[in-house]
Design an enzyme around this catalytic site. Structure first.
Site, PDB file in Angstrom:
ATOM      1  N   GLY A  86      39.563  73.349  12.623  1.00  0.00           N
ATOM      2  CA  GLY A  86      39.578  72.696  11.317  1.00  0.00           C
ATOM      3  C   GLY A  86      40.052  71.257  11.369  1.00  0.00           C
ATOM      4  N   SER A  87      41.031  70.955  12.229  1.00  0.00           N
ATOM      5  CA  SER A  87      41.546  69.582  12.300  1.00  0.00           C
ATOM      6  C   SER A  87      40.484  68.623  12.799  1.00  0.00           C
ATOM      7  CB  SER A  87      42.784  69.522  13.205  1.00  0.00           C
ATOM      8  OG  SER A  87      43.886  70.159  12.591  1.00  0.00           O
ATOM      9  N   ASN A  89      47.125  75.198   1.643  1.00  0.00           N
ATOM     10  CA  ASN A  89      47.607  76.017   2.754  1.00  0.00           C
ATOM     11  C   ASN A  89      49.065  76.425   2.627  1.00  0.00           C
ATOM     12  OD1 ASN A  89      48.033  73.129   3.213  1.00  0.00           O
ATOM     13  ND2 ASN A  89      48.884  73.709   5.178  1.00  0.00           N
ATOM     14  N   GLN A 119      41.321  77.329   4.359  1.00  0.00           N
ATOM     15  CA  GLN A 119      41.967  78.506   3.778  1.00  0.00           C
ATOM     16  C   GLN A 119      41.075  79.222   2.764  1.00  0.00           C
ATOM     17  OE1 GLN A 119      44.630  79.780   4.971  1.00  0.00           O
ATOM     18  NE2 GLN A 119      45.513  78.081   6.131  1.00  0.00           N
ATOM     19  N   SER A 169      37.516  76.815   9.890  1.00  0.00           N
ATOM     20  CA  SER A 169      38.173  77.145  11.155  1.00  0.00           C
ATOM     21  C   SER A 169      37.987  78.617  11.464  1.00  0.00           C
ATOM     22  CB  SER A 169      39.672  76.810  11.065  1.00  0.00           C
ATOM     23  OG  SER A 169      40.362  77.243  12.213  1.00  0.00           O
ATOM     24  N   GLY A 170      37.922  78.952  12.758  1.00  0.00           N
ATOM     25  CA  GLY A 170      37.732  80.338  13.159  1.00  0.00           C
ATOM     26  C   GLY A 170      39.000  81.149  13.243  1.00  0.00           C
ATOM     27  N   HIS A 171      40.122  80.511  13.608  1.00  0.00           N
ATOM     28  CA  HIS A 171      41.314  81.322  13.877  1.00  0.00           C
ATOM     29  C   HIS A 171      42.082  81.723  12.620  1.00  0.00           C
ATOM     30  CE1 HIS A 171      44.852  78.425  13.652  1.00  0.00           C
ATOM     31  NE2 HIS A 171      43.840  77.585  13.587  1.00  0.00           N
ATOM     32  N   CYS A 198      51.594  73.212  11.162  1.00  0.00           N
ATOM     33  CA  CYS A 198      51.443  71.886  11.760  1.00  0.00           C
ATOM     34  C   CYS A 198      52.604  70.959  11.414  1.00  0.00           C
ATOM     35  CB  CYS A 198      50.127  71.257  11.319  1.00  0.00           C
ATOM     36  SG  CYS A 198      48.683  72.167  11.945  1.00  0.00           S
TER      37      CYS A 198
END
Length: 376
Positions: free
Chosen positions: A69-70, A149, A179, A199-201, A323
């Site tokens: 995502g970042s 988030n 999210q 994002s995948g995780h 983060c």
């Protein structure tokens, strides 16, 4: 163990784990290679792109894979700014964004871009009218998240987008959907959004996997140059194990999101009712927040101390965005909450297989902590 920090990362599901191992040990060719192993890998990558596109509600050719995502947020912001810089030099965002958006925008600001940041109210919500009012004829990009988030607040992205389009049809609209993806049913192709990061995780896929949706006809310049992978938008050999595993995680969720949302909302509502019965607790998330995230404070008890006490009882939560690494929450601070509330905030985040027993364990440990942990 009660793992309740799923907004930071999730346990990889069995389907994704199996897919990753297969791509590392069996179907391990470079998808750009012309031989049989390369062709097999290319097919698997295409299948993963299709699975991500289905969950995003768009065509596969609009999905560009990234490392997470970042990177997707950075590609959206810097790529759009570089493409627009000859005609526009302003950006609109909020003070409640993830650091990958906030830091990217700050870098552009340091280079001379004008940045307008909209503050959330004390409930954590953003006024879509305020976002649109900040847009001018020089605004290149508006960037805001779909689901916060830290608080789970559902930002009014669709209402804001409609107003932005009326104000300046040339302004690009970027949503950070990290999210929201895999929780809210998305139809990116039918929404007023040009760029959408995922994002995948966060959905029980592996770390190192993500994607950026780019609407057809939208021009974004690359950050990485080289082999021309991802149609020249993101060069570098694709991280096949992680991306195919992300596709497997997406495939597992097809058609399940409404039922999973309802189940998670039931767990969150039960937790919320029980938390509100503890006099020392103050809930920071808005009532209509995503059920996957609940933020609350126990004023007088530093979040770091309470977090470690809960960990000693086998309960894993967060004091904010992973983060931020324990720094004071910029999201809660921007909401104007008192320092005692900000300094004692805890984030509980659920996922598809969270059990009622996990919440029982949290509440038991929290009440023990309130009776045991020293006041600040």
């Amino acid at each position: 163990m009660a793992y309740l920090d799923n907004a930071a990362t999730t346990r990889v599901c069995d389907e994704a784990a199996r897919a990753a191992v297969e791509m590392m040990q069996t179907c391990y060719g470079n998808p750009s290679s012309l031989h049989r192993l390369g062709a097999a890998s290319a097919r698997r990558l295409a299948e993963a792109r299709e699975a991500v596109a289905q969950l995003l509600g768009c065509q596969p050719e609009c999905v560009y894979f990234t490392s997470g995502g970042s990177e997707a947020n950075n590609l959206a912001i810097f790529g759009a700014a570089e493409a627009k810089k000859r005609r526009a030099d302003e950006i609109v965002t909020t003070t409640a964004e993830h650091s990958s958006v906030g830091a990217a925008v700050k870098h552009l600001e340091d280079q001379g871009w004008k940045v307008t940041r909209i503050h959330p109210d004390q409930s954590g919500q953003i006024d879509p009218e305020a976002v649109a009012q900040a847009v001018t004829g020089r605004t290149a990009l508006v960037s805001m998240m779909m689901v916060n988030n830290e608080t789970g607040a559902l930002f009014p992205v669709e209402e804001a987008a409609a107003l932005i389009r009326r104000k300046n049809p040339e302004t690009l609209i970027h949503w950070d959907g990290v999210q929201a993806f895999g929780k809210l049913p998305l139809k990116a192709a039918r929404m007023e959004v040009d760029l959408l990061s995922v994002s995948g995780h966060k959905i029980q896929g592996p770390k190192g996997s993500g994607a950026l949706y780019v609407r057809r006809g939208v021009r974004v310049l690359p950050l990485i140059y080289g082999g021309g992978q991802e149609r020249g938008i993101r060069s570098g050999t694709e991280g096949l194990p992680a991306l195919v595993a992300m596709g497997a995680a997406c495939q597992r969720l097809q058609g399940q999101l409404p039922a999973l949302w309802k189940r998670t909302a039931g767990l969150r509502d039960s937790l919320l009712e029980r938390l509100e019965g503890i006099p020392q607790v103050r809930v920071n998330s808005p009532a209509d927040a995503s059920p996957y995230i609940l933020n609350f404070s126990v004023p007088g008890y530093r979040s770091e101390n309470m977090l470690h006490f809960l960990e000693s009882r086998g309960v894993f939560v967060s004091s904010g965005s992973a983060c931020s690494k324990g720094a004071v929450s910029p999201v809660l601070t921007s909401m104007g909450l008192p320092p005692a509330v900000v300094d004692s905030a805890l984030r509980v985040s659920l996922i598809y297989d969270t059990q009622p027993e996990d919440l029982d364990q949290l509440l038991s440990a929290l009440q023990e902590g309130i009776a045991t942990v020293a006041h600040r």
